[in-house]
Design an enzyme around this catalytic site. Structure first.
Site, PDB file in Angstrom:
ATOM      1  N   ARG A 114       0.872  -1.187   0.000  1.00 45.76           N
ATOM      2  CA  ARG A 114       0.000   0.000   0.000  1.00 45.76           C
ATOM      3  C   ARG A 114       0.903   1.229   0.000  1.00 45.76           C
ATOM      4  O   ARG A 114       1.544   1.523   0.994  1.00 45.76           O
ATOM      5  CB  ARG A 114      -0.905  -0.011   1.235  1.00 45.76           C
ATOM      6  N   HIS A 173      -3.530   4.124   4.986  1.00 46.10           N
ATOM      7  CA  HIS A 173      -4.617   3.139   5.142  1.00 46.10           C
ATOM      8  C   HIS A 173      -5.928   3.740   4.643  1.00 46.10           C
ATOM      9  O   HIS A 173      -6.639   3.155   3.832  1.00 46.10           O
ATOM     10  CB  HIS A 173      -4.729   2.720   6.604  1.00 46.10           C
ATOM     11  N   TYR A 192       4.822   5.911  10.884  1.00 42.72           N
ATOM     12  CA  TYR A 192       5.161   4.528  11.242  1.00 42.72           C
ATOM     13  C   TYR A 192       6.019   3.785  10.217  1.00 42.72           C
ATOM     14  O   TYR A 192       6.358   2.636  10.437  1.00 42.72           O
ATOM     15  CB  TYR A 192       3.882   3.730  11.542  1.00 42.72           C
TER      16      TYR A 192
END
Lengths: 323, 370
Positions: free
Chosen positions: B256, B260, B269
């Site tokens: 990805r 998200h 992150y």
């Protein structure tokens, strides 16, 4: 014909399967064993294991795969073995089964019936005697019903299976062995209608499932003491037939609601609130509730104290009449 | 399909050269020049839909969007392996699958704009609407597949889910039911390496495809950024389902590239270096290199594809902005399939409230005691 509650359910399931080849039964141990309460006895032998499906031991799996089958036009009837075992399936029921019709704006139906033996009084161990009806009654999209006698067991299971909405079908397990006359050709009361099972003029008791028989006993004892008590079997817990309750309370002026589930935030609270709103000027006394205590379901040797019995119901009737 | 594959199946190398893999190349032997170009075009168009929807969210036209940037090959390749009568159960990121199933571009954003909980009619394209509860659709697909099997219908059912969903109990139950019933279902895991901020190592200590082996289900890892490899392994699994072979499991290794959802901030992150490494494996760039190498790519073709992508993006934009808010009483529509007195009463009371009518229900009835 004199029939037990469990046999009446069996006859209703058999009739539903005869009437519609898309009706399939799914659950743990429902095939050769006929279910732990024998409600599906002989059905796998007669309809085959493609229609009476012994599933792996997984409640979310039972309901989740039933949901997929419903999407393909089937009418699955799931058996959850005991009330306390339904929680692993809770997400599938409330997030998917209950909501698909709303989510798809009416394009997809989920005509699933989820049978759950519920309530106590059989001296069993933990997780086998619970009354989780409010979790489901609180969820839009589900209908929640419970028969209290063999005749209703026969007609209501057929109505539930035929309905295009999902139905949580609670079976009061301590009534499975009750016997009564069942007219298999009788015209059935609509699924969401309450029934006045004892007529009276001084007070109304609303009960459902396992407590209906206790309420009827209480009414008989009250009659011997000179009080005329009406008893209503709710039958449908969502929706609730408030019209029938309202008609009774405008006549009697007093209402006692009884159920096995804990009283706090239970169905009794909903009924008390709505009837107070609808019948405020007719009420002679506050609406009273007699239910299970607000505790985890107790060990078997204590359950007789937890379950509302005729004496506790009568005590509430006396309090109401004295107000 | 066997359990022997401990490496990802790949048919296009990063520089566009074909991989010599007899078993899987044979599965796409019919994919000629026109099909290769069509695959490339859909990779580009679906990326354009995704970037347009992301922009629409940034402009306040959508409440939320789950970008699929980087996962185009996993979605387009697998969707190309399916027939119209197969049935798709998806998660919430399968925008390219939806496009390939025939969902009109004007329907893709409805749920994300908040005018409804659904985007399209599932039965019109044999694909469910975005499923928000992670992993639950694995059971739905298994039940549907089993029902198709009972009907004697030779179709495949496919369940798309992510690496995060592989940790959910429902996925484990679905694998168990599917194996027990030999249900004709394909489990398609898009391992995009991140479940919001959790890397895939938090979900699984072993390759996710290996979990299937424990259930007796053959599993395969595929390079999810290689559209031909994904097409090949999904064809194999779908054919297996249609011919009575039972369930299969595919783990498509992809990434990805974006957040998200548009509410997320991946810079908190993960490292830029990791993202850049995956950018070098971009599925569209790889397919373009293949086309160039095989003399199927030129500027005219590029312009045609770009124009088509712009046209579809314009449809998405215009339709999204034009979507009116639903009428208030639609709140109460379709809660039940059959009349329900509580809903009927609430609809009527709220309609009267909106109309400014006095609420007669609160008036004291005549003749009652005071």
């Amino acid at each position: 014909m004199i029939t037990t509650f469990a046999a009446a359910l069996n006859a209703g399931l058999r009739r539903a399967m005869d009437d519609d080849p898309k009706v399939v039964l799914m659950g743990e141990d429902i095939g050769r064993l006929g279910g732990v309460f024998r409600v599906t006895d002989t059905l796998q032998k007669d309809f085959g294991d493609n229609r009476v499906i012994d599933t792996p031991l997984a409640e979310s799996g039972i309901v989740g795969t039933a949901f997929g089958m419903a999407l393909r036009g089937y009418r699955p009837v799931c058996e959850i073995q005991f009330d306390g075992f339904v929680y692993p399936a809770f997400d599938q029921i409330v997030s998917h089964v209950a909501k698909i019709h709303y989510r798809t704006q009416g394009k997809v139906l989920a005509p699933i019936t989820i049978r759950i033996p519920f309530g106590g009084g059989i001296g069993s161990v933990e997780h086998h005697s619970e009354s989780p009806e409010v979790y489901f009654a609180h969820t839009a999209g589900l209908r929640v019903v419970t028969p209290s006698n063999p005749a209703d067991a026969y007609s209501m299971i057929r109505q539930a299976i035929m309905l295009d909405d999902p139905v949580i079908f609670f079976e009061p397990k301590r009534r499975y062995w009750d016997k009564a006359e069942v007219d298999f050709d009788a015209e059935a009361l609509p699924l969401d209608r309450a029934r006045v099972c004892v007529s009276g003029a001084d007070a109304t008791i609303v009960a459902y499932g396992g407590t209906v028989a206790s309420a009827i006993t209480a009414a008989k004892i009250a009659a011997e003491e000179g009080h005329s008590v009406e008893v209503i079997d709710l039958r449908s817990l969502s929706p609730i037939d408030f019209d029938t309750i309202e008609a009774s309370v405008t006549k009697t002026g007093r209402l006692i609601v009884t159920h096995e589930a804990p009283v706090f935030a239970g169905l009794g609270a909903e009924i008390a609130a709505r009837i107070t709103e609808r019948c405020f000027y007719y009420l002679e006394a506050p609406v009273l509730r007699v239910g299970g205590f607000d505790i985890p379901y107790p060990p078997a040797k204590l359950e007789k104290h937890h379950l509302p019995d005729p004496d506790r119901i009568l005590a509430a009737v006396d309090r109401s009449l004295a107000a | 399909m066997t359990n022997k594959t401990d490496y990802p199946v790949q048919l296009i190398q990063p520089d566009g050269r074909r991989v010599l893999d007899r078993e899987h190349t044979a599965l796409i032997a019919d994919i000629g020049p026109e099909q290769l170009r069509a695959l490339y075009a859909d990779l580009v168009i679906t990326r354009r839909i995704d970037t347009e929807a992301t922009a629409l969210q940034r402009q306040g036209q959508l409440g939320l969007w789950a970008p699929m940037l980087g996962q185009e090959a996993a979605q387009v390749g697998s969707a190309y392996a399916l027939r119209p009568d197969d049935y798709v159960f998806c998660s919430y990121r399968e925008h390219a699958v939806a496009y390939c199933r025939g969902v009109h571009p004007t329907e893709i954003t409805r749920m994300w704009r908040g005018v409804a909980h659904s985007c399209w009619d599932p039965h019109a394209v044999n694909m469910t609407n975005p499923n928000i509860i992670v992993g639950s659709q694995g059971l739905h697909a298994t039940g549907y597949a089993y029902a198709a099997h009972l009907d004697g219908t030779e179709i495949a059912t496919i369940a798309y889910f992510g690496d995060g969903a592989s940790s959910q109990g429902d996925l484990a139950e679905a694998l168990g039911f599917a194996a027990s019933w030999s249900a004709p279902v394909v489990f398609f895991c898009q391992n995009n390496h991140w479940a919001i901020s959790s890397p895939v190592r938090i979900q699984s200590a072993t390759p996710i495809a290996r979990r299937a082996y424990g259930y007796g289900i053959p599993g395969v890892q595929v390079d999810g950024n290689d559209v031909l490899a994904v097409l090949a392994v999904t064809r194999q699994a779908a054919a297996r389902a249609r011919t009575g072979g039972g369930p299969s499991f595919i783990e498509a290794l992809t990434y990805r590239m974006g957040p998200h959802t548009t509410a997320d901030d991946p810079t908190r992150y993960r490292s830029a270096a990791e993202t850049e490494e995956w950018a070098r494996r971009d599925p569209i760039a790889r397919m373009r290199k293949l086309l160039e190498r095989e003399s199927l790519w030129d500027e005219t073709f590029e312009r045609q594809v770009g124009a088509r992508a712009d046209e579809v993006a314009d449809q998405v934009r215009t339709a999204t902005i034009d979507m009116p808010d639903p009428a208030p009483t639609q709140l109460f529509d379709h809660v039940y399939a059959t009349p329900h007195p509580l809903i009927t009463q609430e609809r009527s009371e709220y309609a009267a409230y909106l109309a400014g009518d006095p609420d007669e229900a609160t008036a004291r009835p005549e003749g009652v005691p005071t």
